[in-house]
Motif scaffolding. Structure first.
Motif, PDB file in Angstrom:
ATOM      1  N   VAL A 112       0.844  -1.205   0.000  1.00  0.00           N
ATOM      2  CA  VAL A 112       0.000   0.000   0.000  1.00  0.00           C
ATOM      3  C   VAL A 112       0.875   1.248   0.000  1.00  0.00           C
ATOM      4  O   VAL A 112       0.571   2.233  -0.680  1.00  0.00           O
ATOM      5  CB  VAL A 112      -0.964  -0.014   1.214  1.00  0.00           C
ATOM      6  CG1 VAL A 112      -1.592   1.343   1.430  1.00  0.00           C
ATOM      7  CG2 VAL A 112      -2.032  -1.063   1.028  1.00  0.00           C
ATOM      8  N   CYS A 113       1.986   1.217   0.714  1.00  0.00           N
ATOM      9  CA  CYS A 113       2.890   2.374   0.760  1.00  0.00           C
ATOM     10  C   CYS A 113       3.615   2.598  -0.558  1.00  0.00           C
ATOM     11  O   CYS A 113       4.024   3.719  -0.851  1.00  0.00           O
ATOM     12  CB  CYS A 113       3.935   2.171   1.853  1.00  0.00           C
ATOM     13  SG  CYS A 113       3.242   2.148   3.487  1.00  0.00           S
ATOM     14  N   CYS A 114       3.784   1.563  -1.334  1.00  0.00           N
ATOM     15  CA  CYS A 114       4.563   1.664  -2.578  1.00  0.00           C
ATOM     16  C   CYS A 114       3.681   1.773  -3.822  1.00  0.00           C
ATOM     17  O   CYS A 114       4.161   1.565  -4.936  1.00  0.00           O
ATOM     18  CB  CYS A 114       5.495   0.467  -2.686  1.00  0.00           C
ATOM     19  SG  CYS A 114       6.739   0.459  -1.392  1.00  0.00           S
ATOM     20  N   LEU A 115       2.416   2.099  -3.655  1.00  0.00           N
ATOM     21  CA  LEU A 115       1.540   2.237  -4.816  1.00  0.00           C
ATOM     22  C   LEU A 115       1.978   3.367  -5.747  1.00  0.00           C
ATOM     23  O   LEU A 115       1.756   3.302  -6.955  1.00  0.00           O
ATOM     24  CB  LEU A 115       0.093   2.472  -4.372  1.00  0.00           C
ATOM     25  CG  LEU A 115      -0.679   1.257  -3.912  1.00  0.00           C
ATOM     26  CD1 LEU A 115      -2.084   1.675  -3.470  1.00  0.00           C
ATOM     27  CD2 LEU A 115      -0.759   0.201  -4.967  1.00  0.00           C
ATOM     28  N   ALA A 132      -1.365   9.595  -4.503  1.00  0.00           N
ATOM     29  CA  ALA A 132      -2.473  10.151  -3.724  1.00  0.00           C
ATOM     30  C   ALA A 132      -3.359   9.038  -3.167  1.00  0.00           C
ATOM     31  O   ALA A 132      -3.799   9.103  -2.011  1.00  0.00           O
ATOM     32  CB  ALA A 132      -3.300  11.100  -4.586  1.00  0.00           C
ATOM     33  N   LEU A 133      -3.600   8.031  -3.970  1.00  0.00           N
ATOM     34  CA  LEU A 133      -4.402   6.892  -3.517  1.00  0.00           C
ATOM     35  C   LEU A 133      -3.716   6.180  -2.357  1.00  0.00           C
ATOM     36  O   LEU A 133      -4.353   5.831  -1.363  1.00  0.00           O
ATOM     37  CB  LEU A 133      -4.627   5.937  -4.688  1.00  0.00           C
ATOM     38  CG  LEU A 133      -5.621   4.810  -4.520  1.00  0.00           C
ATOM     39  CD1 LEU A 133      -7.028   5.377  -4.388  1.00  0.00           C
ATOM     40  CD2 LEU A 133      -5.555   3.884  -5.721  1.00  0.00           C
ATOM     41  N   SER A 134      -2.416   5.991  -2.468  1.00  0.00           N
ATOM     42  CA  SER A 134      -1.650   5.355  -1.410  1.00  0.00           C
ATOM     43  C   SER A 134      -1.687   6.184  -0.132  1.00  0.00           C
ATOM     44  O   SER A 134      -1.880   5.652   0.963  1.00  0.00           O
ATOM     45  CB  SER A 134      -0.212   5.144  -1.872  1.00  0.00           C
ATOM     46  OG  SER A 134       0.568   4.591  -0.858  1.00  0.00           O
ATOM     47  N   ALA A 135      -1.503   7.486  -0.267  1.00  0.00           N
ATOM     48  CA  ALA A 135      -1.552   8.355   0.915  1.00  0.00           C
ATOM     49  C   ALA A 135      -2.931   8.326   1.569  1.00  0.00           C
ATOM     50  O   ALA A 135      -3.036   8.316   2.804  1.00  0.00           O
ATOM     51  CB  ALA A 135      -1.182   9.793   0.527  1.00  0.00           C
ATOM     52  N   TYR A 136      -3.968   8.273   0.762  1.00  0.00           N
ATOM     53  CA  TYR A 136      -5.324   8.184   1.313  1.00  0.00           C
ATOM     54  C   TYR A 136      -5.523   6.866   2.066  1.00  0.00           C
ATOM     55  O   TYR A 136      -6.094   6.841   3.159  1.00  0.00           O
ATOM     56  CB  TYR A 136      -6.348   8.323   0.193  1.00  0.00           C
ATOM     57  CG  TYR A 136      -7.773   8.143   0.657  1.00  0.00           C
ATOM     58  CD1 TYR A 136      -8.381   9.106   1.448  1.00  0.00           C
ATOM     59  CD2 TYR A 136      -8.492   7.009   0.313  1.00  0.00           C
ATOM     60  CE1 TYR A 136      -9.685   8.942   1.890  1.00  0.00           C
ATOM     61  CE2 TYR A 136      -9.793   6.829   0.745  1.00  0.00           C
ATOM     62  CZ  TYR A 136     -10.392   7.793   1.538  1.00  0.00           C
ATOM     63  OH  TYR A 136     -11.670   7.616   1.969  1.00  0.00           O
ATOM     64  N   PHE A 137      -5.048   5.765   1.494  1.00  0.00           N
ATOM     65  CA  PHE A 137      -5.168   4.467   2.174  1.00  0.00           C
ATOM     66  C   PHE A 137      -4.406   4.473   3.502  1.00  0.00           C
ATOM     67  O   PHE A 137      -4.889   3.935   4.495  1.00  0.00           O
ATOM     68  CB  PHE A 137      -4.645   3.334   1.282  1.00  0.00           C
ATOM     69  CG  PHE A 137      -5.520   3.001   0.127  1.00  0.00           C
ATOM     70  CD1 PHE A 137      -6.870   3.303   0.106  1.00  0.00           C
ATOM     71  CD2 PHE A 137      -4.991   2.366  -0.976  1.00  0.00           C
ATOM     72  CE1 PHE A 137      -7.676   2.990  -0.960  1.00  0.00           C
ATOM     73  CE2 PHE A 137      -5.788   2.034  -2.072  1.00  0.00           C
ATOM     74  CZ  PHE A 137      -7.131   2.352  -2.053  1.00  0.00           C
ATOM     75  N   ILE A 138      -3.229   5.073   3.498  1.00  0.00           N
ATOM     76  CA  ILE A 138      -2.449   5.142   4.734  1.00  0.00           C
ATOM     77  C   ILE A 138      -3.172   6.008   5.768  1.00  0.00           C
ATOM     78  O   ILE A 138      -3.213   5.685   6.953  1.00  0.00           O
ATOM     79  CB  ILE A 138      -1.033   5.667   4.450  1.00  0.00           C
ATOM     80  CG1 ILE A 138      -0.267   4.661   3.597  1.00  0.00           C
ATOM     81  CG2 ILE A 138      -0.283   5.932   5.753  1.00  0.00           C
ATOM     82  CD1 ILE A 138       1.019   5.197   3.035  1.00  0.00           C
ATOM     83  N   TYR A 139      -3.792   7.085   5.311  1.00  0.00           N
ATOM     84  CA  TYR A 139      -4.548   7.946   6.209  1.00  0.00           C
ATOM     85  C   TYR A 139      -5.722   7.188   6.843  1.00  0.00           C
ATOM     86  O   TYR A 139      -6.008   7.341   8.031  1.00  0.00           O
ATOM     87  CB  TYR A 139      -5.052   9.187   5.452  1.00  0.00           C
ATOM     88  CG  TYR A 139      -5.937  10.078   6.260  1.00  0.00           C
ATOM     89  CD1 TYR A 139      -5.414  10.893   7.259  1.00  0.00           C
ATOM     90  CD2 TYR A 139      -7.302  10.087   6.046  1.00  0.00           C
ATOM     91  CE1 TYR A 139      -6.234  11.707   8.008  1.00  0.00           C
ATOM     92  CE2 TYR A 139      -8.137  10.894   6.802  1.00  0.00           C
ATOM     93  CZ  TYR A 139      -7.597  11.705   7.768  1.00  0.00           C
ATOM     94  OH  TYR A 139      -8.406  12.504   8.520  1.00  0.00           O
ATOM     95  N   ILE A 140      -6.387   6.362   6.051  1.00  0.00           N
ATOM     96  CA  ILE A 140      -7.508   5.592   6.572  1.00  0.00           C
ATOM     97  C   ILE A 140      -7.045   4.569   7.601  1.00  0.00           C
ATOM     98  O   ILE A 140      -7.732   4.304   8.577  1.00  0.00           O
ATOM     99  CB  ILE A 140      -8.273   4.898   5.414  1.00  0.00           C
ATOM    100  CG1 ILE A 140      -9.039   5.931   4.610  1.00  0.00           C
ATOM    101  CG2 ILE A 140      -9.216   3.836   5.931  1.00  0.00           C
ATOM    102  CD1 ILE A 140      -9.731   5.360   3.414  1.00  0.00           C
ATOM    103  N   ILE A 141      -5.865   4.004   7.377  1.00  0.00           N
ATOM    104  CA  ILE A 141      -5.322   3.020   8.321  1.00  0.00           C
ATOM    105  C   ILE A 141      -5.222   3.663   9.686  1.00  0.00           C
ATOM    106  O   ILE A 141      -5.564   3.134  10.699  1.00  0.00           O
ATOM    107  CB  ILE A 141      -3.943   2.509   7.861  1.00  0.00           C
ATOM    108  CG1 ILE A 141      -4.102   1.617   6.640  1.00  0.00           C
ATOM    109  CG2 ILE A 141      -3.245   1.752   8.966  1.00  0.00           C
ATOM    110  CD1 ILE A 141      -2.808   1.176   6.028  1.00  0.00           C
TER     111      ILE A 141
END
Length: 118
Positions: free
Chosen positions: A59-62, A109-118
């Motif tokens: 997820v971090c490397c998307l 941006a998608l990766s950062a959003y996923f990390i934010y949701i985590i």
């Protein structure tokens, strides 16, 4: 003499792709040992993994995945354009360069959003 801007652009895109990974490293110590990685339709977490698991790192490397996809797509389309000997190769090259940047930005941006949701 005109300079080739492709290496500079690639370095910039690598930096953009690294933002989600840097963000994850910054918040890593504040994360619980097990983090949610999948959510149901209702919005509740239904799968948890370790914060050092492969899924969390992917997820971090998307952003880098978007960059890789953009490079492969650009090279493929340009090879097809050269093979067909069309007169619009330069225009196609510019469009594909913008596409590569857009893919990198979108996946980062998608990766950062996923990390934010985590």
């Amino acid at each position: 003499m005109k300079r080739n801007r492709a290496p500079i652009k690639l370095v910039n895109e690598c930096i953009i792709g690294s933002f989600p990974l840097c963000y994850y490293i910054l918040i890593f110590k504040y994360l619980p040992e097990r983090i949610p990685i999948h959510y149901s339709v209702a919005g509740t977490a239904d799968r948890f993994v370790s914060k050092l698991s492969v899924e969390a790192i992917v997820v971090c490397c998307l952003g880098y995945l978007g960059l890789l996809l953009g490079v492969v797509l650009r090279k493929t389309v340009l090879a097809l354009a050269n093979a067909q000997e069309t007169s619009h190769v330069k225009t196609t090259a510019k469009i594909m360069a913008y596409n590569q940047t857009a893919l990198t930005d979108f996946f980062s941006a998608l990766s950062a959003y996923f990390i934010y949701i985590i």
